[in-house]
Design a protein around this motif. Structure first.
Motif, PDB file in Angstrom:
ATOM      1  N   SER A  19      -3.549  55.465  52.635  1.00 20.54           N
ATOM      2  CA  SER A  19      -2.333  55.005  53.310  1.00 20.54           C
ATOM      3  C   SER A  19      -2.189  53.491  53.200  1.00 20.54           C
ATOM      4  CB  SER A  19      -2.293  55.459  54.766  1.00 20.54           C
ATOM      5  OG  SER A  19      -3.305  54.849  55.532  1.00 20.54           O
ATOM      6  N   ALA A  20      -3.294  52.760  53.243  1.00 22.85           N
ATOM      7  CA  ALA A  20      -3.223  51.296  53.106  1.00 22.85           C
ATOM      8  C   ALA A  20      -2.692  50.914  51.730  1.00 22.85           C
ATOM      9  CB  ALA A  20      -4.590  50.672  53.346  1.00 22.85           C
ATOM     10  N   PHE A  21      -3.114  51.629  50.685  1.00 24.41           N
ATOM     11  CA  PHE A  21      -2.599  51.356  49.348  1.00 24.41           C
ATOM     12  C   PHE A  21      -1.087  51.532  49.305  1.00 24.41           C
ATOM     13  CE2 PHE A  21      -0.894  53.454  45.601  1.00 24.41           C
ATOM     14  CZ  PHE A  21      -0.885  52.365  44.737  1.00 24.41           C
ATOM     15  N   TRP A  22      -0.603  52.693  49.744  1.00 24.02           N
ATOM     16  CA  TRP A  22       0.839  52.953  49.673  1.00 24.02           C
ATOM     17  C   TRP A  22       1.620  51.973  50.538  1.00 24.02           C
ATOM     18  CZ3 TRP A  22       2.686  55.324  45.714  1.00 24.02           C
ATOM     19  CH2 TRP A  22       1.915  56.277  45.063  1.00 24.02           C
ATOM     20  N   LEU A  47       6.095  59.545  53.375  1.00 22.49           N
ATOM     21  CA  LEU A  47       4.884  59.842  52.608  1.00 22.49           C
ATOM     22  C   LEU A  47       3.793  60.135  53.622  1.00 22.49           C
ATOM     23  CD1 LEU A  47       3.528  60.037  49.847  1.00 22.49           C
ATOM     24  CD2 LEU A  47       3.009  57.604  50.028  1.00 22.49           C
ATOM     25  N   VAL A  48       3.296  61.355  53.607  1.00 19.91           N
ATOM     26  CA  VAL A  48       2.290  61.799  54.570  1.00 19.91           C
ATOM     27  C   VAL A  48       0.950  61.895  53.860  1.00 19.91           C
ATOM     28  CG1 VAL A  48       1.617  63.587  56.219  1.00 19.91           C
ATOM     29  CG2 VAL A  48       4.054  63.153  55.773  1.00 19.91           C
ATOM     30  N   ALA A  84       1.315  46.859  41.986  1.00 17.87           N
ATOM     31  CA  ALA A  84       0.525  48.096  42.051  1.00 17.87           C
ATOM     32  C   ALA A  84      -0.961  47.795  41.906  1.00 17.87           C
ATOM     33  CB  ALA A  84       0.981  49.075  40.972  1.00 17.87           C
ATOM     34  N   LEU A  85      -1.310  46.949  40.947  1.00 17.23           N
ATOM     35  CA  LEU A  85      -2.717  46.621  40.727  1.00 17.23           C
ATOM     36  C   LEU A  85      -3.300  45.829  41.895  1.00 17.23           C
ATOM     37  CD1 LEU A  85      -2.575  45.757  36.931  1.00 17.23           C
ATOM     38  CD2 LEU A  85      -3.363  47.894  37.997  1.00 17.23           C
ATOM     39  N   ARG A  86      -2.538  44.860  42.424  1.00 14.47           N
ATOM     40  CA  ARG A  86      -3.018  44.086  43.580  1.00 14.47           C
ATOM     41  C   ARG A  86      -3.167  44.974  44.813  1.00 14.47           C
ATOM     42  NH1 ARG A  86       0.490  40.603  45.363  1.00 14.47           N
ATOM     43  NH2 ARG A  86       2.130  40.996  43.877  1.00 14.47           N
ATOM     44  N   ALA A  87      -2.324  46.008  44.930  1.00 14.85           N
ATOM     45  CA  ALA A  87      -2.382  46.917  46.081  1.00 14.85           C
ATOM     46  C   ALA A  87      -3.571  47.866  45.998  1.00 14.85           C
ATOM     47  CB  ALA A  87      -1.081  47.712  46.196  1.00 14.85           C
ATOM     48  N   GLY A 106       7.123  53.085  30.362  1.00 14.47           N
ATOM     49  CA  GLY A 106       6.560  53.395  31.661  1.00 14.47           C
ATOM     50  C   GLY A 106       5.069  53.187  31.658  1.00 14.47           C
ATOM     51  N   ARG A 107       4.526  53.166  32.839  1.00 13.07           N
ATOM     52  CA  ARG A 107       3.094  52.984  33.011  1.00 13.07           C
ATOM     53  C   ARG A 107       2.606  53.999  34.027  1.00 13.07           C
ATOM     54  NH1 ARG A 107       4.286  46.705  33.333  1.00 13.07           N
ATOM     55  NH2 ARG A 107       4.914  46.474  31.169  1.00 13.07           N
ATOM     56  N   VAL A 108       1.387  54.475  33.829  1.00 12.08           N
ATOM     57  CA  VAL A 108       0.814  55.495  34.696  1.00 12.08           C
ATOM     58  C   VAL A 108      -0.389  54.905  35.421  1.00 12.08           C
ATOM     59  CG1 VAL A 108      -0.126  57.837  34.823  1.00 12.08           C
ATOM     60  CG2 VAL A 108       1.528  57.255  33.032  1.00 12.08           C
ATOM     61  N   TYR A 109      -0.479  55.180  36.717  1.00 10.42           N
ATOM     62  CA  TYR A 109      -1.519  54.642  37.582  1.00 10.42           C
ATOM     63  C   TYR A 109      -2.139  55.768  38.398  1.00 10.42           C
ATOM     64  CZ  TYR A 109       1.335  50.516  36.708  1.00 10.42           C
ATOM     65  OH  TYR A 109       2.052  49.524  36.100  1.00 10.42           O
ATOM     66  N   ALA A 110      -3.235  55.447  39.086  1.00 13.25           N
ATOM     67  CA  ALA A 110      -3.813  56.346  40.079  1.00 13.25           C
ATOM     68  C   ALA A 110      -3.949  55.587  41.388  1.00 13.25           C
ATOM     69  CB  ALA A 110      -5.173  56.867  39.631  1.00 13.25           C
ATOM     70  N   SER A 111      -3.644  56.275  42.484  1.00 16.64           N
ATOM     71  CA  SER A 111      -3.857  55.714  43.828  1.00 16.64           C
ATOM     72  C   SER A 111      -5.355  55.758  44.139  1.00 16.64           C
ATOM     73  CB  SER A 111      -3.077  56.546  44.842  1.00 16.64           C
ATOM     74  OG  SER A 111      -3.695  57.814  45.015  1.00 16.64           O
TER      75      SER A 111
END
Length: 122
Positions: A19-22, A47-48, A84-87, A106-111
């Protein structure tokens, strides 16, 4: 008949890192309970983040399963990539550094919990 999307629910073994990331990435307000964190950010459904003790981090693209995948658009892909990267996101594709000003594609990331998401120029 109208059908609307009010929430997206994602599993995580630990609520706070996900949740902190989002929250860092999208802003908004987080409401916490013992089993769920609810992020309300302008322009998004709720977002839950749901505690799932047995949650197995997706290993996409290695094993082909994503569990959930969000596609997000931005008018500044370079700035959104940096945010996104800093988060706390991890870039999955492309895996290397992104050239400044590269606003195409586009770019693809993972939380932190491993859930893939895309950022696309829009």
């Amino acid at each position: 008949m109208d059908i609307g999307l009010t929430a997206v629910v994602v599993d995580a073994a630990e609520l706070e890192p996900e949740s902190a990331f989002w929250h860092r990435f999208l802003g908004g307000q987080v409401t916490r309970t013992a089993t769920h964190h609810f992020l309300r950010a302008d322009g998004f459904p709720v977002l839950v983040i749901q505690r799932a003790a047995g949650h197995v981090r997706p290993r996409w693209p290695e094993d082909g399963t994503q569990q959930v995948h969000l596609d997000l658009t931005t008018d500044d892909l370079t700035a959104a990539d940096d945010l996104a990267l800093r988060a706390g996101a991890v870039r999955l594709r492309p895996t290397g550094a992104v050239e400044p000003g590269a606003g195409q594609g586009g770019r693809v990331y993972a939380s932190p919990a491993g859930h893939p998401f895309c950022l696309r120029a829009g």
